[in-house]
Design a protein around this motif. Sequence first.
Motif, PDB file in Angstrom:
ATOM      1  N   PHE A 267       4.407   7.218   2.130  1.00 46.48           N
ATOM      2  CA  PHE A 267       4.898   6.012   2.795  1.00 46.48           C
ATOM      3  C   PHE A 267       4.489   4.786   2.008  1.00 46.48           C
ATOM      4  CE2 PHE A 267       6.558   7.670   6.705  1.00 46.48           C
ATOM      5  CZ  PHE A 267       5.810   8.784   7.008  1.00 46.48           C
TER       6      PHE A 267
ATOM      7  N   LYS B 197       0.809  11.563   3.391  1.00 52.75           N
ATOM      8  CA  LYS B 197       0.670  12.244   4.667  1.00 52.75           C
ATOM      9  C   LYS B 197       1.011  13.726   4.532  1.00 52.75           C
ATOM     10  CE  LYS B 197       2.149  12.264   9.469  1.00 52.75           C
ATOM     11  NZ  LYS B 197       2.251  13.726   9.412  1.00 52.75           N
TER      12      LYS B 197
ATOM     13  N   TYR C  86       0.651   5.289   1.219  1.00 52.80           N
ATOM     14  CA  TYR C  86      -0.077   6.275   1.994  1.00 52.80           C
ATOM     15  C   TYR C  86       0.535   7.646   1.750  1.00 52.80           C
ATOM     16  CZ  TYR C  86      -2.442   2.615   4.622  1.00 52.80           C
ATOM     17  OH  TYR C  86      -3.226   1.539   4.972  1.00 52.80           O
TER      18      TYR C  86
ATOM     19  N   PHE D 211      -4.838   6.573   2.880  1.00 53.27           N
ATOM     20  CA  PHE D 211      -4.606   5.575   1.838  1.00 53.27           C
ATOM     21  C   PHE D 211      -4.617   6.224   0.461  1.00 53.27           C
ATOM     22  CE2 PHE D 211      -4.738   1.643  -0.338  1.00 53.27           C
ATOM     23  CZ  PHE D 211      -5.661   1.767  -1.360  1.00 53.27           C
TER      24      PHE D 211
ATOM     25  N   ILE E 215       3.919  -3.043   7.795  1.00 54.74           N
ATOM     26  CA  ILE E 215       5.314  -2.634   7.963  1.00 54.74           C
ATOM     27  C   ILE E 215       5.543  -1.455   7.013  1.00 54.74           C
ATOM     28  CG2 ILE E 215       7.729  -3.322   7.882  1.00 54.74           C
ATOM     29  CD1 ILE E 215       6.104  -4.919   9.887  1.00 54.74           C
ATOM     30  N   PHE E 216       5.974  -0.336   7.571  1.00 56.28           N
ATOM     31  CA  PHE E 216       6.119   0.895   6.795  1.00 56.28           C
ATOM     32  C   PHE E 216       7.564   1.174   6.442  1.00 56.28           C
ATOM     33  CE2 PHE E 216       2.042   3.138   6.823  1.00 56.28           C
ATOM     34  CZ  PHE E 216       1.328   2.398   7.748  1.00 56.28           C
ATOM     35  N   GLY E 217       7.747   1.820   5.294  1.00 55.58           N
ATOM     36  CA  GLY E 217       9.021   2.416   4.964  1.00 55.58           C
ATOM     37  C   GLY E 217       9.170   3.751   5.669  1.00 55.58           C
ATOM     38  N   SER E 218      10.329   4.371   5.492  1.00 58.45           N
ATOM     39  CA  SER E 218      10.634   5.604   6.217  1.00 58.45           C
ATOM     40  C   SER E 218      10.056   6.847   5.567  1.00 58.45           C
ATOM     41  CB  SER E 218      12.149   5.751   6.380  1.00 58.45           C
ATOM     42  OG  SER E 218      12.771   5.675   5.119  1.00 58.45           O
TER      43      SER E 218
ATOM     44  N   LEU F 252       0.842  -1.190   0.000  1.00 59.13           N
ATOM     45  CA  LEU F 252       0.000   0.000   0.000  1.00 59.13           C
ATOM     46  C   LEU F 252       0.881   1.245   0.000  1.00 59.13           C
ATOM     47  CD1 LEU F 252      -1.050  -2.194   2.417  1.00 59.13           C
ATOM     48  CD2 LEU F 252      -3.084  -0.771   2.175  1.00 59.13           C
TER      49      LEU F 252
ATOM     50  N   PRO G  27      -1.733   9.615   8.176  1.00 58.81           N
ATOM     51  CA  PRO G  27      -1.600   9.065   6.821  1.00 58.81           C
ATOM     52  C   PRO G  27      -2.967   8.701   6.249  1.00 58.81           C
ATOM     53  CG  PRO G  27      -0.099   7.978   8.357  1.00 58.81           C
ATOM     54  CD  PRO G  27      -1.043   8.783   9.173  1.00 58.81           C
TER      55      PRO G  27
END
Lengths: 113, 115
Positions: A89, A38, A36, A46, A102-105, A34, A44
């Motif tokens: 993200f 922000k 997101y 979708f 689990i998100f990236g930075s 996914l 955040p």
Amino acid sequence: DQQVKQNSPSLSVQEGRISILNCDYTNSMFDYFLWYKKYPAEGPTFLISISSIKDKNEDGRFTVFLNKSAKHLSLHIVPSQPGDSAVYFCAARRRDSSYKLIFGSGTRLLVRP
Amino acid sequence: DAGITQSPRHKVTETGTPVTLRCHQTENHRYMYWYRQDPGHGLRLIHYSYGVKDTDKGEVSDGYSVSRSKTEDFLLTLESATSSQTSVYFCAISESGQVFENTIYFGEGSWLTVV
């Protein structure tokens, strides 16, 4: 050990041009991805998603591409607009724990008028 | 907008003091989550709940506890705040146990500074 990586902290693009945001992952158990968006002082929201059984998903100006062999996905925004300026993200879901992400930075996109 | 209210929205506290953040939802969703966002790390899951009194740890749960005595409220407690817990905290809710498309909604965040 970051399982989802966004190696570009920032990206600046001219209005009307294409924005390409990249994301790499390491875990073969991820089955859904996914993106997101922000804005400052907001949560955040979708944007677009893709299942691991597909290689492309398109929604208006936004397209996500998935390259499973390279464990890489990218978000294309065409044409870019100043309102697209935000932090993006990438997030991944594991097939054995589909309730959490689990998100990236994140990558901060600036679209210049 | 999903009916999620986080309180307080901003707080400055001293090292060693307890702090409780509250997440309140009006959507009657079963799943609730607490994430923290830090530069260079994105959002990381602290704890989550899959029903009243049912909670479990996420990837960064040390130093945090949670409670869910009602469907609508999910509390995050820092028993003894440390400077490393300075962060932006996001609550999220989802109706099902499977996150896909637009099925998880985030609150607006709580900014916590520990001095």
